[in-house]
Design a protein around this motif. Structure first.
Motif, PDB file in Angstrom:
ATOM      1  N   MET A   1       0.704  -1.153  -0.043  1.00  0.00           N
ATOM      2  CA  MET A   1      -0.235  -0.095   0.040  1.00  0.00           C
ATOM      3  C   MET A   1       0.873   1.247  -0.206  1.00  0.00           C
ATOM      4  N   ALA A   2       1.919   1.009  -0.557  1.00  0.00           N
ATOM      5  CA  ALA A   2       3.067   2.380  -0.833  1.00  0.00           C
ATOM      6  C   ALA A   2       2.350   3.359  -1.644  1.00  0.00           C
ATOM      7  N   VAL A   3       2.617   4.805  -1.488  1.00  0.00           N
ATOM      8  CA  VAL A   3       2.134   5.701  -1.978  1.00  0.00           C
ATOM      9  C   VAL A   3       3.583   6.437  -2.651  1.00  0.00           C
ATOM     10  N   ALA A   4       3.566   6.932  -3.773  1.00  0.00           N
ATOM     11  CA  ALA A   4       4.880   7.570  -4.342  1.00  0.00           C
ATOM     12  C   ALA A   4       4.816   8.943  -4.314  1.00  0.00           C
ATOM     13  N   THR A   5       3.809   9.646  -4.386  1.00  0.00           N
ATOM     14  CA  THR A   5       3.725  11.169  -4.239  1.00  0.00           C
ATOM     15  C   THR A   5       3.480  11.635  -3.113  1.00  0.00           C
ATOM     16  N   PRO A   6       4.408  12.627  -2.709  1.00  0.00           N
ATOM     17  CA  PRO A   6       4.309  13.021  -1.414  1.00  0.00           C
ATOM     18  C   PRO A   6       3.229  14.190  -1.316  1.00  0.00           C
ATOM     19  N   THR A   7       2.337  14.213  -0.192  1.00  0.00           N
ATOM     20  CA  THR A   7       1.352  15.326  -0.145  1.00  0.00           C
ATOM     21  C   THR A   7       1.962  16.333   1.030  1.00  0.00           C
ATOM     22  N   PRO A   8       1.947  17.708   0.639  1.00  0.00           N
ATOM     23  CA  PRO A   8       2.244  18.523   1.693  1.00  0.00           C
ATOM     24  C   PRO A   8       1.266  18.660   2.799  1.00  0.00           C
ATOM     25  N   ALA A   9       1.721  18.578   3.989  1.00  0.00           N
ATOM     26  CA  ALA A   9       0.735  18.799   5.093  1.00  0.00           C
ATOM     27  C   ALA A   9       0.963  20.209   5.493  1.00  0.00           C
ATOM     28  N   THR A  10      -0.071  20.939   5.611  1.00  0.00           N
ATOM     29  CA  THR A  10       0.103  22.325   5.809  1.00  0.00           C
ATOM     30  C   THR A  10      -0.647  22.413   7.426  1.00  0.00           C
ATOM     31  N   GLY A  11      -1.410  21.724   7.886  1.00  0.00           N
ATOM     32  CA  GLY A  11      -2.125  21.704   9.248  1.00  0.00           C
ATOM     33  C   GLY A  11      -2.894  22.821   9.235  1.00  0.00           C
ATOM     34  N   ALA A  12      -3.351  23.437   8.218  1.00  0.00           N
ATOM     35  CA  ALA A  12      -4.480  24.660   8.172  1.00  0.00           C
ATOM     36  C   ALA A  12      -5.627  24.069   8.285  1.00  0.00           C
ATOM     37  N   ASP A  13      -6.652  24.627   9.169  1.00  0.00           N
ATOM     38  CA  ASP A  13      -8.055  24.017   9.181  1.00  0.00           C
ATOM     39  C   ASP A  13      -8.596  24.111   7.765  1.00  0.00           C
ATOM     40  N   ILE A  17      -8.337  20.476   0.553  1.00  0.00           N
ATOM     41  CA  ILE A  17      -8.411  19.123   0.757  1.00  0.00           C
ATOM     42  C   ILE A  17      -8.832  18.345  -0.694  1.00  0.00           C
ATOM     43  N   ARG A  18      -7.815  18.000  -1.760  1.00  0.00           N
ATOM     44  CA  ARG A  18      -8.338  17.564  -2.911  1.00  0.00           C
ATOM     45  C   ARG A  18      -9.235  16.095  -2.702  1.00  0.00           C
ATOM     46  N   ASP A  19      -8.700  15.147  -2.106  1.00  0.00           N
ATOM     47  CA  ASP A  19      -9.113  14.004  -2.211  1.00  0.00           C
ATOM     48  C   ASP A  19      -9.780  13.662  -0.597  1.00  0.00           C
ATOM     49  N   GLY A  20     -10.353  14.497  -0.156  1.00  0.00           N
ATOM     50  CA  GLY A  20     -10.900  14.622   1.094  1.00  0.00           C
ATOM     51  C   GLY A  20     -11.875  13.460   1.396  1.00  0.00           C
ATOM     52  N   CYS A  21     -11.994  12.719   2.532  1.00  0.00           N
ATOM     53  CA  CYS A  21     -12.683  11.641   2.922  1.00  0.00           C
ATOM     54  C   CYS A  21     -12.814  11.839   4.528  1.00  0.00           C
ATOM     55  N   THR A  22     -13.784  11.421   5.092  1.00  0.00           N
ATOM     56  CA  THR A  22     -14.191  11.382   6.527  1.00  0.00           C
ATOM     57  C   THR A  22     -12.947  10.377   7.204  1.00  0.00           C
ATOM     58  N   SER A  75      -7.180  14.404   3.554  1.00  0.00           N
ATOM     59  CA  SER A  75      -6.846  13.702   2.341  1.00  0.00           C
ATOM     60  C   SER A  75      -6.694  12.231   2.554  1.00  0.00           C
ATOM     61  N   TYR A  76      -7.358  11.494   1.649  1.00  0.00           N
ATOM     62  CA  TYR A  76      -7.251  10.014   1.670  1.00  0.00           C
ATOM     63  C   TYR A  76      -5.601   9.794   1.296  1.00  0.00           C
ATOM     64  N   THR A  77      -5.146  10.572   0.405  1.00  0.00           N
ATOM     65  CA  THR A  77      -3.776   9.938   0.273  1.00  0.00           C
ATOM     66  C   THR A  77      -2.980  10.383   1.251  1.00  0.00           C
ATOM     67  N   ALA A  78      -3.014  11.354   1.892  1.00  0.00           N
ATOM     68  CA  ALA A  78      -2.234  11.782   3.030  1.00  0.00           C
ATOM     69  C   ALA A  78      -2.180  10.587   4.149  1.00  0.00           C
ATOM     70  N   MET A  79      -3.460   9.956   4.301  1.00  0.00           N
ATOM     71  CA  MET A  79      -3.563   8.933   5.367  1.00  0.00           C
ATOM     72  C   MET A  79      -2.827   7.671   4.737  1.00  0.00           C
ATOM     73  N   LEU A  80      -2.948   7.352   3.318  1.00  0.00           N
ATOM     74  CA  LEU A  80      -2.094   6.293   2.788  1.00  0.00           C
ATOM     75  C   LEU A  80      -0.592   6.442   3.049  1.00  0.00           C
ATOM     76  N   GLU A  81      -0.024   7.810   3.104  1.00  0.00           N
ATOM     77  CA  GLU A  81       1.225   7.931   3.347  1.00  0.00           C
ATOM     78  C   GLU A  81       1.552   7.855   4.918  1.00  0.00           C
ATOM     79  N   ALA A  82       0.558   8.363   5.747  1.00  0.00           N
ATOM     80  CA  ALA A  82       0.653   8.121   7.054  1.00  0.00           C
ATOM     81  C   ALA A  82       0.816   6.709   7.601  1.00  0.00           C
TER      82      ALA A  82
END
Length: 92
Positions: A1-13, A17-22, A75-82
């Motif tokens: 389940m590796a992801v090749a593209t990094p997603t910048p984490a801004t932390g701003a509320d 969020i491009r691919d936002g999921c709950t 972001s779903y992609t960010a959670m895959l990276e996490a």
């Protein structure tokens, strides 16, 4: 389940969020993978774990439905990276 593209984490509320999921949607998708780290754990516990990961990694989160309420979205992609940071694929 590796992801090749990094997603910048801004932390701003209110950051876009491009691919936002709950967190609940992400928990369901992760449970479907069959990976051992997502099995034998309740949805509430898994959602809490994902929330901790998002906060620890400084990921942008927002309330779906506006600032007044609704479930947290990330972001779903960010959670895959996490996930990959915490449970790297063999050989990584």
């Amino acid at each position: 389940m590796a992801v090749a593209t990094p997603t910048p984490a801004t932390g701003a509320d209110n950051a876009p969020i491009r691919d936002g999921c709950t967190l609940e949607e992400i928990a369901l998708l992760f449970k479907e993978t069959g990976l051992p780290e997502f099995q034998r754990v309740s949805m509430k516990s898994l959602t809490s774990r994902l929330n901790r990961w998002a906060k620890a990694d400084g990921l942008a989160m927002r309330r779906r439905g506006g600032p007044g309420g609704g479930p947290w979205e990330v972001s779903y992609t960010a959670m895959l990276e996490a996930h990959n940071r915490r449970h790297p694929a063999p050989g990584q």
